[in-house]
Structure formats: structure tokens, C-alpha cells
Design a protein around this motif. Sequence first.
Motif, PDB file in Angstrom:
ATOM      1  N   ALA A   1       0.835  -1.210   0.000  1.00  0.00           N
ATOM      2  CA  ALA A   1       0.000   0.000   0.000  1.00  0.00           C
ATOM      3  C   ALA A   1       0.867   1.255   0.000  1.00  0.00           C
ATOM      4  N   ILE A   2       1.919   1.238   0.828  1.00  0.00           N
ATOM      5  CA  ILE A   2       2.829   2.380   0.891  1.00  0.00           C
ATOM      6  C   ILE A   2       3.521   2.587  -0.451  1.00  0.00           C
ATOM      7  N   LYS A   3       3.988   1.501  -1.048  1.00  0.00           N
ATOM      8  CA  LYS A   3       4.705   1.592  -2.311  1.00  0.00           C
ATOM      9  C   LYS A   3       3.808   2.093  -3.442  1.00  0.00           C
ATOM     10  N   ASP A   4       2.596   1.563  -3.533  1.00  0.00           N
ATOM     11  CA  ASP A   4       1.727   1.848  -4.678  1.00  0.00           C
ATOM     12  C   ASP A   4       0.844   3.067  -4.500  1.00  0.00           C
ATOM     13  N   LYS A   5       0.446   3.370  -3.243  1.00  0.00           N
ATOM     14  CA  LYS A   5      -0.578   4.398  -3.050  1.00  0.00           C
ATOM     15  C   LYS A   5      -0.240   5.451  -2.007  1.00  0.00           C
ATOM     16  N   LEU A   6       0.626   5.122  -1.056  1.00  0.00           N
ATOM     17  CA  LEU A   6       0.818   6.018   0.089  1.00  0.00           C
ATOM     18  C   LEU A   6       2.287   6.239   0.432  1.00  0.00           C
ATOM     19  N   PRO A   7       3.052   6.847  -0.453  1.00  0.00           N
ATOM     20  CA  PRO A   7       4.458   7.120  -0.117  1.00  0.00           C
ATOM     21  C   PRO A   7       4.603   8.049   1.082  1.00  0.00           C
ATOM     22  N   GLU A   8       3.524   8.790   1.410  1.00  0.00           N
ATOM     23  CA  GLU A   8       3.574   9.683   2.575  1.00  0.00           C
ATOM     24  C   GLU A   8       3.791   8.922   3.877  1.00  0.00           C
ATOM     25  N   LEU A   9       3.413   7.632   3.908  1.00  0.00           N
ATOM     26  CA  LEU A   9       3.601   6.831   5.113  1.00  0.00           C
ATOM     27  C   LEU A   9       5.034   6.318   5.245  1.00  0.00           C
ATOM     28  N   ASN A  10       5.851   6.611   4.258  1.00  0.00           N
ATOM     29  CA  ASN A  10       7.255   6.204   4.300  1.00  0.00           C
ATOM     30  C   ASN A  10       8.146   7.417   4.541  1.00  0.00           C
TER      31      ASN A  10
ATOM     32  N   LEU B   1      -1.327   7.496  13.394  1.00  0.00           N
ATOM     33  CA  LEU B   1      -0.507   8.116  12.356  1.00  0.00           C
ATOM     34  C   LEU B   1       0.010   9.461  12.836  1.00  0.00           C
ATOM     35  N   ASP B   2       1.213   9.789  12.426  1.00  0.00           N
ATOM     36  CA  ASP B   2       1.842  11.059  12.780  1.00  0.00           C
ATOM     37  C   ASP B   2       1.212  12.161  11.930  1.00  0.00           C
ATOM     38  N   HIS B   3       0.454  13.041  12.587  1.00  0.00           N
ATOM     39  CA  HIS B   3      -0.270  14.092  11.868  1.00  0.00           C
ATOM     40  C   HIS B   3       0.666  15.132  11.262  1.00  0.00           C
ATOM     41  N   ARG B   4       1.933  15.098  11.631  1.00  0.00           N
ATOM     42  CA  ARG B   4       2.884  16.027  11.035  1.00  0.00           C
ATOM     43  C   ARG B   4       3.181  15.663   9.580  1.00  0.00           C
ATOM     44  N   VAL B   5       3.034  14.385   9.228  1.00  0.00           N
ATOM     45  CA  VAL B   5       3.391  13.964   7.870  1.00  0.00           C
ATOM     46  C   VAL B   5       2.206  13.417   7.077  1.00  0.00           C
ATOM     47  N   VAL B   6       1.108  13.065   7.742  1.00  0.00           N
ATOM     48  CA  VAL B   6      -0.061  12.550   7.028  1.00  0.00           C
ATOM     49  C   VAL B   6      -1.329  13.126   7.631  1.00  0.00           C
ATOM     50  N   ASP B   7      -2.449  12.941   6.908  1.00  0.00           N
ATOM     51  CA  ASP B   7      -3.761  13.391   7.360  1.00  0.00           C
ATOM     52  C   ASP B   7      -4.707  12.200   7.446  1.00  0.00           C
ATOM     53  N   ALA B   8      -5.926  12.455   7.927  1.00  0.00           N
ATOM     54  CA  ALA B   8      -6.912  11.391   8.045  1.00  0.00           C
ATOM     55  C   ALA B   8      -7.234  10.769   6.693  1.00  0.00           C
ATOM     56  N   SER B   9      -7.122  11.548   5.629  1.00  0.00           N
ATOM     57  CA  SER B   9      -7.408  11.029   4.288  1.00  0.00           C
ATOM     58  C   SER B   9      -6.471   9.874   3.921  1.00  0.00           C
TER      59      SER B   9
ATOM     60  N   ASN C   1      14.146   3.035   1.670  1.00  0.00           N
ATOM     61  CA  ASN C   1      13.469   1.747   1.514  1.00  0.00           C
ATOM     62  C   ASN C   1      12.253   1.688   2.432  1.00  0.00           C
ATOM     63  N   ILE C   2      11.397   0.710   2.183  1.00  0.00           N
ATOM     64  CA  ILE C   2      10.239   0.485   3.040  1.00  0.00           C
ATOM     65  C   ILE C   2      10.587  -0.669   3.978  1.00  0.00           C
ATOM     66  N   ASN C   3      10.914  -0.333   5.223  1.00  0.00           N
ATOM     67  CA  ASN C   3      11.257  -1.322   6.241  1.00  0.00           C
ATOM     68  C   ASN C   3      10.180  -1.330   7.316  1.00  0.00           C
ATOM     69  N   ALA C   4       9.970  -2.482   7.923  1.00  0.00           N
ATOM     70  CA  ALA C   4       8.921  -2.609   8.932  1.00  0.00           C
ATOM     71  C   ALA C   4       9.470  -3.239  10.197  1.00  0.00           C
ATOM     72  N   SER C   5       8.854  -2.897  11.317  1.00  0.00           N
ATOM     73  CA  SER C   5       9.118  -3.588  12.584  1.00  0.00           C
ATOM     74  C   SER C   5       7.864  -4.362  12.971  1.00  0.00           C
ATOM     75  N   VAL C   6       8.053  -5.603  13.359  1.00  0.00           N
ATOM     76  CA  VAL C   6       6.941  -6.460  13.786  1.00  0.00           C
ATOM     77  C   VAL C   6       7.116  -6.740  15.269  1.00  0.00           C
TER      78      VAL C   6
END
Length: 264
Positions: A63-72, A233-241, A85-90
Motif C-alpha cells: 500500500a505504501i509503495k503503490d498508493k501512500l508514499p507519505e507513510l514512508n 498516524l503522525d499528523h505532522r506527515v499525514v492526514d486522516a485522508s 526503503n520500506i522497512n517494517a518492525s513487527v
Amino acid sequence: MIKELNNSWRKTASTLYKKPEDSKILGSVELDITDLQEYISKKRKEGLKITLTHFFTLATARAIKDKLPELNTYIKRGNVKSYENINASVSVLLRENEMGSVKINMVNTLTYSDLVPTLTAKIKEARKGTENGTMKLKETMASIPWPFRGMFYWFIRKMLVDWGLSIGGISANDMGSYIVSNIGSLGLDNGYPALFPATNVSFVLIMGGVKKTPLVIDNEVKIRTVITLSAALDHRVVDASHAGILFKYYKSIVKTPELLEEKP
């Protein structure tokens, strides 16, 4: 008893978390995963031990790669920066009463066949005590007596987060772009996550409990399997949309989970 209550993480958390001051967005959705559960059951019978955690970790990266680069992204010295890169913590249960996390690099390039053995190996390493930079920092902080622990954390946060520096190979970017935590496996139905203040994570996904519930499908009431997903979500970099786009993507991908078998 006192020693168990004041383990390394509890002592660290008491230093890190204050009353809410920063802006963040919280949201949740109930997702019909009836078909997804059938798909997972089928793949497990074939020998590929997929879980919901594998699915949502991969789905989020796509989703981040295709639609939401703002989350990266993250904030550095007052500016929004993108991760290379898109890295994740589990999040993982290390011991009976202690949580930890393992980092998966370049998740958007992986498939189920890649992620399953990778995550299994990293969890085994974490439970053996093999520490990453973040875990080492946690242990260091826990060993410092109060009130000096608070002073030390203020200095670390100022250097790593506010100034964007690296200390001893440890940076605020060590946990990657986002965190996935399956609290449903711990017996909790839902929860609202914290944005870990000493890292540059802009998004945390919480997987809640899985349950059967009646839903209206094509004007008929049917019993379906649902999961509650919650996000911060960090409101400094993304919105509710952006959260809306992400949850819509989840609703779509649960109907076609086989897409994550293929390299993007």
C-alpha cells in the motif's frame, strides 16, 4: 514481584512516555476476512505457514509503495524526509511478560515465501537475546537510575530525533517506516497504539481480535469472520485522508490475497 514489574521495558517506558502533547490521528475499522482466512488455511495445508501478521505486514508495504508514499516519511530538522526503503518492525512476544520487535527490510519487495522464513528466523534470534540497536539502547536506559534516566533520554531524543544524528550506530530510523503489532494473539479485541517517541515511525498498525459476527451481504444477514484494525498516524506527515486510503486498500487486498504471492 517488584523486580518483575520493573523490567527493562517498564523502566524505559516510564521514561519515554508523557501525557499526550504531539498531534496524532487515531482510527479503526472492522474488516471482513472470511475469504482471507480460507486462503490462509489453504496455504498452510500446502506447507506455507502464513498468518494474518504476514499478510498485513506485506499488504501495508505494498500500500505504501503503490498508493501512500507519505507513510514512508519522517521529520528531520523541521522537514519531511522520505526513507530510501520500506522497512517494517513487527512486534513479538519475547517472553511471557515482555514485548520486543524485529525489523524486516525492504518489505515491499517480498512475498509470503520470502517473509515467512525471514520473520521466523528473526523472532528466534530475538528470543535468544540477539539484540538490535534499539534493544541495546533500551537496556542501557534501564540501567540508569532515576532521575538521570530522564536526563539521558532527553539528550538521546534531542540528538536522534530532533537533530537527526546517529550515536554509536543507533539512529531514530532503526525501527523502519512502520510497526505492525498483533494484540489479538494476546487476547485483546482492539487497541489504540502509541507512536514510539524515540523513533521516526509515522504509522503503527494494531491487529485486534478475530471473531464471528453477523454482517449484511447482498441484503442478507450472514455470519462472517472479522478483525478490528486500529492505527495511529503522525499528523505532522499525514492526514486522516491517508488513513482512509490505507483502510480502503486493506478492504480490497483481503479479497485478492494471492497477489502477495507475486513479486511486485
